[in-house]
Design a protein around this motif. Structure first.
Motif, PDB file in Angstrom:
ATOM      1  N   ASP A 195     -58.488 -38.680   6.987  1.00  0.00           N
ATOM      2  CA  ASP A 195     -59.208 -39.955   6.902  1.00  0.00           C
ATOM      3  C   ASP A 195     -58.479 -41.052   7.673  1.00  0.00           C
ATOM      4  OD1 ASP A 195     -61.137 -38.784   5.335  1.00  0.00           O
ATOM      5  OD2 ASP A 195     -60.237 -39.422   3.415  1.00  0.00           O
ATOM      6  N   LEU A 196     -57.143 -41.094   7.556  1.00  0.00           N
ATOM      7  CA  LEU A 196     -56.365 -42.101   8.288  1.00  0.00           C
ATOM      8  C   LEU A 196     -56.477 -41.887   9.800  1.00  0.00           C
ATOM      9  CD1 LEU A 196     -53.134 -42.299   6.074  1.00  0.00           C
ATOM     10  CD2 LEU A 196     -54.958 -44.014   6.280  1.00  0.00           C
ATOM     11  N   LEU A 197     -56.496 -40.638  10.237  1.00  0.00           N
ATOM     12  CA  LEU A 197     -56.630 -40.360  11.671  1.00  0.00           C
ATOM     13  C   LEU A 197     -57.977 -40.831  12.205  1.00  0.00           C
ATOM     14  CD1 LEU A 197     -55.090 -36.763  11.752  1.00  0.00           C
ATOM     15  CD2 LEU A 197     -54.121 -38.795  12.838  1.00  0.00           C
ATOM     16  N   LEU A 198     -59.037 -40.571  11.461  1.00  0.00           N
ATOM     17  CA  LEU A 198     -60.373 -40.991  11.892  1.00  0.00           C
ATOM     18  C   LEU A 198     -60.480 -42.518  11.905  1.00  0.00           C
ATOM     19  CD1 LEU A 198     -62.545 -38.354   9.982  1.00  0.00           C
ATOM     20  CD2 LEU A 198     -61.908 -38.351  12.405  1.00  0.00           C
ATOM     21  N   GLU A 199     -59.885 -43.165  10.909  1.00  0.00           N
ATOM     22  CA  GLU A 199     -59.928 -44.627  10.859  1.00  0.00           C
ATOM     23  C   GLU A 199     -59.132 -45.246  12.006  1.00  0.00           C
ATOM     24  OE1 GLU A 199     -58.520 -45.747   7.035  1.00  0.00           O
ATOM     25  OE2 GLU A 199     -60.253 -44.921   5.944  1.00  0.00           O
ATOM     26  N   SER A 200     -58.107 -44.554  12.479  1.00  0.00           N
ATOM     27  CA  SER A 200     -57.291 -45.086  13.577  1.00  0.00           C
ATOM     28  C   SER A 200     -57.934 -44.865  14.945  1.00  0.00           C
ATOM     29  CB  SER A 200     -55.900 -44.442  13.556  1.00  0.00           C
ATOM     30  OG  SER A 200     -55.989 -43.053  13.848  1.00  0.00           O
ATOM     31  N   GLY A 201     -59.081 -44.152  14.961  1.00  0.00           N
ATOM     32  CA  GLY A 201     -59.782 -43.972  16.232  1.00  0.00           C
ATOM     33  C   GLY A 201     -59.768 -42.569  16.780  1.00  0.00           C
ATOM     34  N   ARG A 202     -59.161 -41.640  16.078  1.00  0.00           N
ATOM     35  CA  ARG A 202     -59.166 -40.253  16.524  1.00  0.00           C
ATOM     36  C   ARG A 202     -60.581 -39.683  16.445  1.00  0.00           C
ATOM     37  NH1 ARG A 202     -55.538 -37.515  19.663  1.00  0.00           N
ATOM     38  NH2 ARG A 202     -53.433 -38.170  19.145  1.00  0.00           N
ATOM     39  N   ALA A 203     -60.950 -38.919  17.460  1.00  0.00           N
ATOM     40  CA  ALA A 203     -62.250 -38.252  17.450  1.00  0.00           C
ATOM     41  C   ALA A 203     -62.205 -37.085  16.479  1.00  0.00           C
ATOM     42  CB  ALA A 203     -62.609 -37.767  18.846  1.00  0.00           C
ATOM     43  N   PRO A 204     -63.281 -36.841  15.744  1.00  0.00           N
ATOM     44  CA  PRO A 204     -63.277 -35.713  14.799  1.00  0.00           C
ATOM     45  C   PRO A 204     -62.959 -34.385  15.469  1.00  0.00           C
ATOM     46  CG  PRO A 204     -65.159 -37.144  14.395  1.00  0.00           C
ATOM     47  CD  PRO A 204     -64.526 -37.619  15.663  1.00  0.00           C
ATOM     48  N   GLY A 205     -63.422 -34.206  16.698  1.00  0.00           N
ATOM     49  CA  GLY A 205     -63.162 -32.945  17.392  1.00  0.00           C
ATOM     50  C   GLY A 205     -61.722 -32.742  17.797  1.00  0.00           C
ATOM     51  N   ASP A 206     -60.878 -33.778  17.622  1.00  0.00           N
ATOM     52  CA  ASP A 206     -59.456 -33.657  17.969  1.00  0.00           C
ATOM     53  C   ASP A 206     -58.625 -33.042  16.852  1.00  0.00           C
ATOM     54  OD1 ASP A 206     -60.011 -34.837  20.355  1.00  0.00           O
ATOM     55  OD2 ASP A 206     -59.125 -36.787  19.888  1.00  0.00           O
ATOM     56  N   ILE A 207     -59.224 -32.816  15.681  1.00  0.00           N
ATOM     57  CA  ILE A 207     -58.436 -32.483  14.491  1.00  0.00           C
ATOM     58  C   ILE A 207     -58.763 -31.066  14.006  1.00  0.00           C
ATOM     59  CG2 ILE A 207     -57.862 -33.194  12.139  1.00  0.00           C
ATOM     60  CD1 ILE A 207     -58.879 -36.021  12.905  1.00  0.00           C
ATOM     61  N   LEU A 208     -57.713 -30.318  13.753  1.00  0.00           N
ATOM     62  CA  LEU A 208     -57.812 -28.991  13.149  1.00  0.00           C
ATOM     63  C   LEU A 208     -56.985 -29.002  11.868  1.00  0.00           C
ATOM     64  CD1 LEU A 208     -58.413 -25.884  13.171  1.00  0.00           C
ATOM     65  CD2 LEU A 208     -56.316 -25.630  14.540  1.00  0.00           C
ATOM     66  N   VAL A 209     -57.583 -28.535  10.743  1.00  0.00           N
ATOM     67  CA  VAL A 209     -56.893 -28.492   9.459  1.00  0.00           C
ATOM     68  C   VAL A 209     -56.704 -27.036   9.057  1.00  0.00           C
ATOM     69  CG1 VAL A 209     -56.926 -29.188   7.034  1.00  0.00           C
ATOM     70  CG2 VAL A 209     -57.912 -30.689   8.789  1.00  0.00           C
ATOM     71  N   LEU A 210     -55.463 -26.664   8.772  1.00  0.00           N
ATOM     72  CA  LEU A 210     -55.136 -25.305   8.360  1.00  0.00           C
ATOM     73  C   LEU A 210     -54.599 -25.328   6.935  1.00  0.00           C
ATOM     74  CD1 LEU A 210     -53.286 -24.077  11.587  1.00  0.00           C
ATOM     75  CD2 LEU A 210     -55.663 -23.615  10.937  1.00  0.00           C
ATOM     76  N   THR A 211     -54.950 -24.321   6.147  1.00  0.00           N
ATOM     77  CA  THR A 211     -54.457 -24.180   4.777  1.00  0.00           C
ATOM     78  C   THR A 211     -53.710 -22.870   4.652  1.00  0.00           C
ATOM     79  OG1 THR A 211     -56.549 -23.175   4.084  1.00  0.00           O
ATOM     80  CG2 THR A 211     -56.340 -25.559   3.823  1.00  0.00           C
ATOM     81  N   THR A 212     -52.564 -22.913   3.973  1.00  0.00           N
ATOM     82  CA  THR A 212     -51.764 -21.692   3.804  1.00  0.00           C
ATOM     83  C   THR A 212     -52.193 -20.902   2.577  1.00  0.00           C
ATOM     84  OG1 THR A 212     -50.085 -22.850   2.511  1.00  0.00           O
ATOM     85  CG2 THR A 212     -49.798 -22.799   4.913  1.00  0.00           C
ATOM     86  N   GLY A 213     -52.956 -21.536   1.680  1.00  0.00           N
ATOM     87  CA  GLY A 213     -53.394 -20.845   0.459  1.00  0.00           C
ATOM     88  C   GLY A 213     -54.911 -20.802   0.382  1.00  0.00           C
ATOM     89  N   GLU A 214     -55.442 -21.427  -0.670  1.00  0.00           N
ATOM     90  CA  GLU A 214     -56.892 -21.426  -0.893  1.00  0.00           C
ATOM     91  C   GLU A 214     -57.617 -22.148   0.236  1.00  0.00           C
ATOM     92  OE1 GLU A 214     -60.038 -22.883  -4.390  1.00  0.00           O
ATOM     93  OE2 GLU A 214     -57.876 -23.177  -4.606  1.00  0.00           O
ATOM     94  N   GLN A 215     -58.796 -21.649   0.614  1.00  0.00           N
ATOM     95  CA  GLN A 215     -59.589 -22.253   1.676  1.00  0.00           C
ATOM     96  C   GLN A 215     -60.041 -23.663   1.284  1.00  0.00           C
ATOM     97  OE1 GLN A 215     -60.511 -21.504   4.713  1.00  0.00           O
ATOM     98  NE2 GLN A 215     -60.730 -19.282   4.984  1.00  0.00           N
ATOM     99  N   HIS A 216     -60.192 -24.510   2.276  1.00  0.00           N
ATOM    100  CA  HIS A 216     -60.792 -25.823   2.049  1.00  0.00           C
ATOM    101  C   HIS A 216     -62.252 -25.603   1.635  1.00  0.00           C
ATOM    102  CE1 HIS A 216     -62.530 -29.772   3.001  1.00  0.00           C
ATOM    103  NE2 HIS A 216     -61.293 -30.240   2.787  1.00  0.00           N
TER     104      HIS A 216
END
Length: 214
Positions: free
Chosen positions: A108-129
């Motif tokens: 959320d902070l990245l998007l508010e700072s102007g980052r494009a959604p397509g610039d972000i990848l989120v990885l989880t080491t345990g349970e899926q998002h």
């Protein structure tokens, strides 16, 4: 009576004094009267006209220097491996149970700072998002099609880290305490991040997985 001529006869002695040249001196030769100089008359100090001088030889054009022989090209070298600078790493301390929430806040902070959604990848080491679990329910083809489109934030589990493409920002939620899983995930996640890697989880586990202090 004898006839008397009207013009008196002047004796030679009465005709005026006669100049007698002095002894030993030659009478001066009369100088010619200057007149127009003929073109053929040479000027003092210069030779008279003679045969026409041959015209100076025409200057020959300087020959154009021959082009140097081409240097044989060096054999092509294989393209060097891309030397991309390491991304900046940010650590957000969080317990395993709260790592996913911390990752969402970071997004959320990245998007508010102007980052494009397509610039972000989120990885989880345990349970899926939850978003990834929902999209996978429609099939992997539709799920990965969204990844390839690259126009929105993409969530993936550790099992898919090798398939995920690089993005400017990678956020990792360390929501599993398994050190072996974290140790395998974080180095790959660092390679996928072009400029920024954000890791949410236990600092000691993260530092040990990355092999350096963060």
């Amino acid at each position: 009576m004898p006839l008397i001529s009207e013009e008196p006869q002047i004796p030679e002695s009465a005709q005026g004094p006669r100049v007698t040249p002095a002894a030993g001196r030659t009478a001066p030769t009369p100088r010619p009267v200057p007149g127009p100089r003929s073109a053929a008359t040479p000027r003092p100090g210069r030779p008279g006209p003679g045969p026409a001088r041959p015209a100076p030889p025409a200057q020959r054009a300087q020959p154009t220097p021959a082009a140097p022989a081409p240097v044989p090209a060096a054999p092509a070298r294989p393209a060097p491996t891309e030397n991309r600078s390491a991304p900046q790493i940010q650590l957000i301390p969080a317990p395993a149970a709260g790592a996913l929430d911390a990752a969402e806040e970071a997004v959320d902070l990245l998007l508010e700072s102007g980052r494009a959604p397509g610039d972000i990848l989120v990885l989880t080491t345990g349970e899926q998002h939850p978003w990834a679990a929902h999209e996978l329910s429609f099939g992997e083809a539709a799920y990965w099609a969204q990844h390839d489109a690259g126009d929105d934030v993409f969530f993936a589990g550790v099992s898919a880290v090798d398939r995920a493409a690089s993005r400017p920002v990678v956020v990792v939620a360390v929501n599993d305490d398994a050190d072996r899983t974290v140790a395998r995930t974080l180095p790959v996640a660092r390679d996928r991040a072009a400029t920024l890697l954000i890791v949410c989880g236990d600092p000691q586990t993260i530092n040990s997985a990355l092999g350096a202090g963060v």
